[in-house]
Scaffold this active site. Structure first.
Site, PDB file in Angstrom:
ATOM      1  CG  ASP A   8      -1.982  -1.116   1.119  1.00  0.00           C
ATOM      2  OD1 ASP A   8      -3.082  -0.853   0.609  1.00  0.00           O
ATOM      3  OD2 ASP A   8      -1.676  -2.239   1.536  1.00  0.00           O
ATOM      4  CG  ASP A  48      -3.995  -0.622  -3.124  1.00  0.00           C
ATOM      5  OD1 ASP A  48      -4.433  -0.984  -4.232  1.00  0.00           O
ATOM      6  OD2 ASP A  48      -4.735  -0.429  -2.145  1.00  0.00           O
ATOM      7  CG  ASN A 104      -8.481  -1.643  -3.250  1.00  0.00           C
ATOM      8  OD1 ASN A 104      -7.379  -1.815  -2.732  1.00  0.00           O
ATOM      9  ND2 ASN A 104      -9.286  -0.672  -2.853  1.00  0.00           N
ATOM     10  CG  HIS A 105      -6.295   2.251  -4.590  1.00  0.00           C
ATOM     11  ND1 HIS A 105      -6.647   3.587  -4.626  1.00  0.00           N
ATOM     12  CD2 HIS A 105      -6.784   1.776  -3.418  1.00  0.00           C
ATOM     13  CE1 HIS A 105      -7.309   3.907  -3.527  1.00  0.00           C
ATOM     14  NE2 HIS A 105      -7.403   2.819  -2.773  1.00  0.00           N
ATOM     15  CG  HIS A 220      -4.233   1.999   4.614  1.00  0.00           C
ATOM     16  ND1 HIS A 220      -4.260   3.266   4.057  1.00  0.00           N
ATOM     17  CD2 HIS A 220      -4.338   1.131   3.580  1.00  0.00           C
ATOM     18  CE1 HIS A 220      -4.384   3.161   2.747  1.00  0.00           C
ATOM     19  NE2 HIS A 220      -4.440   1.869   2.435  1.00  0.00           N
TER      20      HIS A 220
END
Length: 567
Positions: A8, A48, A104-105, A220
Site C-alpha cells: 500500500d 496498491d 484494488n487501486h 493500512h
C-alpha cells in the site's frame, strides 16, 4: 535469505497538492534504500503500489526512475526460481528483484485487462504475480525461490471479498504445492480486508494450514498476529485518510529465513506525522480562541515528539517460527539480529492535523479563517477541522433498524430485469457501468466485443444454421451472468427480480438455482416457478432466420458477420 515486505505505497497520492505531492515517493524511496543497504534478496510488494488505476505520466516517470536507481546494479541477484523473472534477463542488470501483486487501486481494467503493474513488468522492472482469469476456478501455482534456503510464494491479487469467499467455500481456489512442501518456507500474499466488516472481509481461517506466513495487503494499520500461522499486516506507507487507524507509525518489514527465522520491523522516518484530537466546547465565549489555542498546542506537541523520534534507533520485532526451510526439522527458531538505524536527508515536514470539534450551542466557526491562519504550519489547512453539534435531547421514539445500503448496480440489475438481452449479460452490463464510472470509456465496447466473440467462436461456420446461433447466444449470455453474479450475489433480491419479470421471460432453471441457494425442496420451488420461456419466441424465429440467411449470403467471404443488430 532476506526479503523486504511492503504494501500500500499509493504512489501518486495527492500529487496535485503542492505540499503533499512528494510524500508517497519519498517514503517509497526510503524503503528501496533500506532494501539496498540491507542487501535483501527480494522485495515483496502486497498491492496498491499506485494510488490510481491509471497513474499519470509524471507518476509513472518517477516510479520507473526509482526502480532503476535502486534495483538495477552491477551485482546480479543470486536467486534461482522456477519462473522466468526479470533478473534472468541478461540485458537488464537486476540486483534487487521486486515481486508484486495488484490491489484494488491498481487492478487490471479495460478491454485488455491491463494493470499499471503490467507496464512495469513489460519494462523489466517488476515481476507481476497473482493475476488470474476469474471464471470458474483459480489455480495458484507458487513462485519457488532458492538461495541456501527455499521459499514458496503464493500470490493472489485483489478479488472482491464476496466472490473470493464464495470461491473458497466452493473449493474453486486451489493451491498447488510442491511434493516436498514441508521443506519450503510457504508464504501467501494477498490484498483483501482482514478486519471483519459487514459481508466484506476475508478470514485467514479459510486458507489451508500449510502456510508459514500470510501477508495481508489493503489494511493500512501495521500489525503482526501470532498463532499457528504468522499473519503480517504491513500497513500503508503514506497516510491516505485522517483517521485513528492511520495515526500509528509506519514500517517496512524484513523477513530473515535461515537457521533462525525472524521478522524485523524498520520504522519509516519520512512519513509525515499525523496529529488527531477532539475538542468539546460548552461555553459560547471565546470559541475561536479556544480552537486556535488547541491547534497550536497540537502542533507544539507534535514537534516535541518528532525531535525525540529523530534521536531513536530503529526497533526490531522478532517472532519465532518453526524451521521449515531445510530438511524436516521442526526446531523453534530464536531471534537475535540487530537492526541498524538509517540516516536520511532531513526534510521539514509540517504535520497533518485533524481536530474534531463538538459544539453545544449555535456558535459559528469560520473554517476558511483557520485555513488561512495555519497555512504553512499545517499540511492540510483546508480540511483540518470537523465540526459537529450536540443536539438537545428529544423525546425517545421507537427506532427502526437501518436498511441495508443499496448499491447502484443492484438498482440497475432490477431495472434490467425486464429488458430482453440476446447476447449481452445483464450483470455484465452493470459491471461495465461501474468500470465506465471509474473512467474506462471503452468498458461497454469491450463487453460487447467479448460477448460477440464468444458467440462467433461457439458457432460451426462450416454449416451455420439459425438454431446454432440462437443456442450460442443463449449460452454466452448465461455464462456471463454466472461469472458476474459471484461479485454481488443476493439470492432473495434475485428472486424478487424474477418475480417482477414478464411471465414469459421467467427462466425456470435460473429460478430453481436461486431457490436452491436459499434452501428448501427444489421440487416444491419448481412448482412455484414460472414456466420456461421459449428462446425462439423471444428472438422472433422467423424474422431472425430470414435476417441470418440474408447476412450469410451477403457475407459469403467472411463468415464472422456482425450480431450487433440482434442484441
Amino acid at each position: 535469505m532476506k526479503i523486504l515486505i511492503t504494501s500500500d505505497n499509493h504512489l501518486g497520492y495527492r500529487e496535485s497538492d503542492p505540499v503533499l505531492l512528494d510524500d508517497s515517493y519519498d517514503t517509497f524511496e526510503e524503503i528501496l534504500g533500506i532494501a539496498q543497504r540491507e542487501r535483501v534478496d527480494l522485495v515483496l510488494q502486497g498491492g496498491d503500489l499506485f494510488h490510481e488505476n491509471r497513474p499519470s505520466r509524471s507518476c509513472l516517470n518517477r516510479t520507473i526512475g526509482l526502480f532503476r536507481r535502486y534495483c538495477i546494479g552491477n551485482e546480479r541477484s543470486g536467486l534461482r526460481s522456477n519462473l522466468a523473472l526479470n533478473f534472468h534477463d541478461q540485458n537488464i542488470g537486476i540486483s534487487i528483484p521486486v515481486v508484486s501483486i495488484h490491489g484494488n487501486h491498481d487492478d487490471p481494467s479495460g478491454i485488455s485487462m491491463v494493470s499499471p503493474i503490467d507496464i512495469l513488468q513489460s519494462a523489466g522492472l517488476v515481476n507481476y504475480i497473482g493475476k488470474y482469469n476469474l471464471i470458474d476456478r483459480i489455480d495458484v501455482y507458487p513462485l519457488l525461490l532458492e538461495k541456501e534456503y527455499r521459499v514458496a510464494i503464493y500470490g493472489l491479487g485483489h478479488i472482491k471479498d464476496r466472490r473470493l469467499y464464495r470461491m473458497f467455500c466452493e473449493g474453486r481456489i486451489v493451491f498447488h504445492r510442491p511434493e516436498d512442501y514441508d521443506s519450503w518456507y510457504n508464504v501467501l500474499i494477498l490484498h483483501q480486508n482482514r478486519i471483519p466488516r459487514e459481508k466484506e472481509h476475508f478470514s485467514s481461517d479459510l486458507v489451508e494450514g500449510f502456510f508459514d506466513l500470510i501477508v495481508y495487503g489493503h489494511e493500512h494499520e501495521s500489525m503482526v498476529v501470532k498463532g499457528d500461522c504468522l499473519i503480517l499486516q504491513p500497513g500503508s506507507t503514506v497516510r491516505t485518510s485522517l483517521c485513528e487507524g492511520e495515526r500509528h507509525d509506519k514500517y517496512a518489514y524484513i523477513l530473515r529465513i535461515g537457521e533462525e527465522c525472524t521478522l524485523e520491523h524498520v520504522k519509516l522516518r519520512s512519513v509525515r506525522p499525523l496529529l488527531l484530537d477532539t475538542l468539546r466546547i460548552e461555553e459560547r465565549d471565546n470559541v475561536e480562541e479556544k480552537v486556535e489555542n488547541k491547534i497550536r498546542g497540537m502542533i507544539d506537541l507534535g514537534r516535541k515528539k518528532e525531535s525525540l523520534f529523530n534521536k531513536e534507533i530503529t526497533a526490531i520485532d522478532v517472532d519465532t517460527k518453526r524451521f521449515k526451510c531445510r530438511g524436516d526439522s521442526n526446531e523453534a527458531c530464536g531471534a537475535g539480529p540487530v537492526c541498524k538505524g538509517y540516516q536520511l536527508e532531513e526534510k521539514t515536514r509540517i504535520p497533518l492535523v485533524k481536530l474534531k470539534i463538538e459544539l453545544c450551542g449555535d456558535e459559528v466557526l469560520d473554517k476558511h479563517r483557520f485555513s488561512a491562519q495555519f497555512k504553512g504550519l499545517v499540511a492540510n489547512p483546508s480540511d483540518m477541522l470537523t465540526i459537529s453539534r450536540k443536539t438537545r435531547r428529544r423525546e425517545e421514539v421507537e427506532t427502526q433498524p437501518m436498511a441495508e445500503r443499496v448499491e447502484i448496480s443492484q438498482i440497475l440489475r432490477k431495472i434490467l430485469g425486464n429488458v430482453e438481452f440476446g447476447v449481452l449479460s445483464r450483470l455484465g452490463f452493470s459491471e461495465s457501468l461501474d468500470e465506465f464510472v471509474k473512467g474506462d470509456s471503452n468498458a461497454f465496447m469491450g463487453m460487447v466485443r467479448k460477448n460477440i466473440e464468444k458467440v462467433v467462436n461457439a458457432v460451426d461456420h462450416s454449416s451455420i444454421v439459425d438454431e446454432d446461433v440462437i443456442k450460442a447466444m443463449k449460452r454466452a449470455s448465461r455464462e456471463e451472468d454466472r461469472g458476474y453474479e459471484e461479485d454481488h450475489f443476493e439470492p432473495r433480491a434475485a428472486l424478487g427480480v424474477l418475480d417482477e419479470m414478464d411471465p414469459g421471460l421467467a427462466n425456470k432453471n435460473l429460478r430453481n438455482e436461486y431457490s436452491s441457494r436459499l434452501g428448501g425442496n427444489s421440487e416444491e420451488n419448481e412448482s412455484k416457478a414460472k414456466k420456461n420461456f421459449n428462446v425462439e419466441d423471444l428472438l422472433g424465429k422467423e424474422y431472425l432466420s430470414k435476417k441470418l440467411r440474408k447476412d450469410k449470403e451477403d457475407s459469403s467471404t467472411d463468415v464472422s458477420f456482425t450480431f450487433s443488430k440482434y442484441l
